[in-house]
Design an enzyme around this catalytic site. Sequence first.
Site, PDB file in Angstrom:
ATOM      1  N   SER A 165      -6.774  -3.724   7.629  1.00 47.01           N
ATOM      2  CA  SER A 165      -5.423  -3.272   7.274  1.00 47.01           C
ATOM      3  C   SER A 165      -4.561  -3.185   8.530  1.00 47.01           C
ATOM      4  O   SER A 165      -4.897  -2.468   9.478  1.00 47.01           O
ATOM      5  CB  SER A 165      -5.495  -1.887   6.621  1.00 47.01           C
ATOM      6  OG  SER A 165      -4.192  -1.325   6.588  1.00 47.01           O
ATOM      7  N   HIS A 214      -5.057  -7.234   5.013  1.00 42.83           N
ATOM      8  CA  HIS A 214      -4.503  -6.260   4.057  1.00 42.83           C
ATOM      9  C   HIS A 214      -3.171  -5.721   4.597  1.00 42.83           C
ATOM     10  O   HIS A 214      -3.112  -5.207   5.717  1.00 42.83           O
ATOM     11  CB  HIS A 214      -5.525  -5.127   3.895  1.00 42.83           C
ATOM     12  CG  HIS A 214      -5.196  -4.099   2.869  1.00 42.83           C
ATOM     13  ND1 HIS A 214      -5.489  -4.235   1.531  1.00 42.83           N
ATOM     14  CD2 HIS A 214      -4.609  -2.882   2.985  1.00 42.83           C
ATOM     15  CE1 HIS A 214      -5.105  -3.146   0.868  1.00 42.83           C
ATOM     16  NE2 HIS A 214      -4.567  -2.308   1.728  1.00 42.83           N
ATOM     17  N   ASP A 261      -0.086  -3.133   3.869  1.00 43.69           N
ATOM     18  CA  ASP A 261       0.306  -1.949   3.104  1.00 43.69           C
ATOM     19  C   ASP A 261       1.826  -1.834   3.054  1.00 43.69           C
ATOM     20  O   ASP A 261       2.470  -1.541   4.066  1.00 43.69           O
ATOM     21  CB  ASP A 261      -0.284  -0.693   3.754  1.00 43.69           C
ATOM     22  CG  ASP A 261      -1.792  -0.620   3.585  1.00 43.69           C
ATOM     23  OD1 ASP A 261      -2.249  -0.661   2.422  1.00 43.69           O
ATOM     24  OD2 ASP A 261      -2.495  -0.537   4.600  1.00 43.69           O
ATOM     25  N   MET A 272       4.804   0.310   1.785  1.00 42.21           N
ATOM     26  CA  MET A 272       5.075   1.692   1.334  1.00 42.21           C
ATOM     27  C   MET A 272       6.574   1.927   1.328  1.00 42.21           C
ATOM     28  O   MET A 272       7.282   1.481   2.230  1.00 42.21           O
ATOM     29  CB  MET A 272       4.421   2.688   2.283  1.00 42.21           C
ATOM     30  CG  MET A 272       2.924   2.480   2.479  1.00 42.21           C
ATOM     31  SD  MET A 272       2.234   3.832   3.466  1.00 42.21           S
ATOM     32  CE  MET A 272       0.561   3.234   3.710  1.00 42.21           C
ATOM     33  N   HIS A 297      -0.893  -4.805  -0.638  1.00 48.03           N
ATOM     34  CA  HIS A 297      -1.123  -3.567  -1.401  1.00 48.03           C
ATOM     35  C   HIS A 297       0.219  -2.861  -1.526  1.00 48.03           C
ATOM     36  O   HIS A 297       0.720  -2.295  -0.545  1.00 48.03           O
ATOM     37  CB  HIS A 297      -2.149  -2.717  -0.637  1.00 48.03           C
ATOM     38  CG  HIS A 297      -2.415  -1.366  -1.232  1.00 48.03           C
ATOM     39  ND1 HIS A 297      -3.077  -0.372  -0.542  1.00 48.03           N
ATOM     40  CD2 HIS A 297      -2.128  -0.838  -2.456  1.00 48.03           C
ATOM     41  CE1 HIS A 297      -3.180   0.689  -1.305  1.00 48.03           C
ATOM     42  NE2 HIS A 297      -2.601   0.452  -2.471  1.00 48.03           N
ATOM     43  N   MET A 321       2.428   0.013  -2.438  1.00 48.71           N
ATOM     44  CA  MET A 321       2.519   1.443  -2.745  1.00 48.71           C
ATOM     45  C   MET A 321       3.998   1.763  -2.911  1.00 48.71           C
ATOM     46  O   MET A 321       4.626   2.414  -2.070  1.00 48.71           O
ATOM     47  CB  MET A 321       1.864   2.260  -1.620  1.00 48.71           C
ATOM     48  CG  MET A 321       0.338   2.214  -1.685  1.00 48.71           C
ATOM     49  SD  MET A 321      -0.443   2.634  -0.117  1.00 48.71           S
ATOM     50  CE  MET A 321      -0.296   1.057   0.709  1.00 48.71           C
ATOM     51  N   MET A 338      -8.916   3.514  -4.678  1.00 45.50           N
ATOM     52  CA  MET A 338      -8.513   4.199  -3.444  1.00 45.50           C
ATOM     53  C   MET A 338      -9.539   5.271  -3.113  1.00 45.50           C
ATOM     54  O   MET A 338      -9.884   6.098  -3.959  1.00 45.50           O
ATOM     55  CB  MET A 338      -7.136   4.852  -3.608  1.00 45.50           C
ATOM     56  CG  MET A 338      -5.954   3.883  -3.665  1.00 45.50           C
ATOM     57  SD  MET A 338      -5.781   2.792  -2.228  1.00 45.50           S
ATOM     58  CE  MET A 338      -5.627   3.969  -0.879  1.00 45.50           C
ATOM     59  N   ASP A 381     -10.449   1.171  -0.286  1.00 46.89           N
ATOM     60  CA  ASP A 381      -9.407   1.284   0.741  1.00 46.89           C
ATOM     61  C   ASP A 381      -9.261   2.749   1.115  1.00 46.89           C
ATOM     62  O   ASP A 381      -8.917   3.579   0.282  1.00 46.89           O
ATOM     63  CB  ASP A 381      -8.093   0.728   0.168  1.00 46.89           C
ATOM     64  CG  ASP A 381      -6.965   0.713   1.174  1.00 46.89           C
ATOM     65  OD1 ASP A 381      -7.203   0.984   2.372  1.00 46.89           O
ATOM     66  OD2 ASP A 381      -5.820   0.433   0.763  1.00 46.89           O
TER      67      ASP A 381
HETATM   68  C1  DX5 Z   1      -3.654   3.921   3.027  1.00 45.58           C
HETATM   69  C2  DX5 Z   1      -3.693   2.423   3.088  1.00 45.58           C
HETATM   70  C3  DX5 Z   1      -4.877   1.875   3.774  1.00 45.58           C
HETATM   71  C4  DX5 Z   1      -5.053   2.297   5.209  1.00 45.58           C
HETATM   72  C5  DX5 Z   1      -6.523   2.530   5.429  1.00 45.58           C
HETATM   73  O1  DX5 Z   1      -2.730   4.307   2.073  1.00 45.58           O
HETATM   74  O2  DX5 Z   1      -3.644   1.867   1.799  1.00 45.58           O
HETATM   75  O3  DX5 Z   1      -4.916   0.447   3.652  1.00 45.58           O
HETATM   76  O4  DX5 Z   1      -4.627   1.352   6.140  1.00 45.58           O
HETATM   77  O5  DX5 Z   1      -6.721   3.022   6.719  1.00 45.58           O
HETATM   78  P1  DX5 Z   1      -8.145   3.533   7.203  1.00 45.58           P
HETATM   79  O6  DX5 Z   1      -9.076   2.364   7.094  1.00 45.58           O
HETATM   80  O7  DX5 Z   1      -7.883   3.951   8.603  1.00 45.58           O
HETATM   81  O8  DX5 Z   1      -8.529   4.658   6.305  1.00 45.58           O
HETATM   82 ZN    ZN Z   2      -4.029  -0.279   1.531  1.00 45.10          ZN
END
Ligand code: DX5
Ligand code: ZN
Length: 220
Positions: free
Chosen positions: A8, A31, A33, A35, A64, A66, A135, A173
């Site tokens: 990620s 990956h 993210d 947000m 991903h 969010m 998650m 994740d």
């Molecule tokens: C959190 C993200 C993850 C995050 C995971 O909301 O969706 O993808 O990057 O980070 P680690 O691996 O550090 O928990």
């Molecule tokens: Zn993620």
Amino acid sequence: MDALIHPSILSADFANLAAELERVADADMVHVDVMDAHFVPNLTLGLPVVERLVAVSPRPLDVHLMVTDADRWAPQYAELGAASVTIHAEASQAPIRTARELRRLGVRAGLALRPATPVEPFLPLLAEIDMLLVMTVEPGFGGQSFLDSMLPKIRTARQAIREQDLDVWIQVDGGVSEETVARAAEAGANVMVAGSAVYGASDAGAEIARLRKLAGAHLH
Ligand code: DX5
Ligand code: ZN
């Protein structure tokens, strides 16, 4: 079934994303993210940045989302070249319609569940998706601790996928590391997202290899 490792970039240096993508060139996918500071209390990046990441990344992108109103945004990430687009069940009014639209656009369709969202209502939808994201932290931030309480959810999903004779990936994740990845794989997850574990390592490629080996040894 091979274990897939998706680093990620949430834990990457956002001022040097092209170089950070090169560090994880051995990954299966990268990956990303997205947000929106509404569905989760953090803000990362959106369409124009992901479009540039697609252009420069050596590996396909696993996006991903969010974001609220996921049905509106997901197809736009498919159109700009992501390989996989995952929406949250809690942010979608019509997950089946959106999953079908994603598949029509030629990308893998993912459905994500926050820790407090049970998987049972979604078991009849499994044939409509290519990946279920369980998650293992509350979404929003990297570096949190893996929730072992999510392992039964992974087991339930894997059993249903087997019973329905489907080829659906299960992604975990949040908090995935050398310490936790075997438990996730043993429960039935085959796609491991790791942010801080990979980007916090001095040799990201070596960490990807270690996670892949550990996960692969526990998949069954
Ligand atoms: C959190 C993200 C993850 C995050 C995971 O909301 O969706 O993808 O990057 O980070 P680690 O691996 O550090 O928990
Ligand atoms: Zn993620």
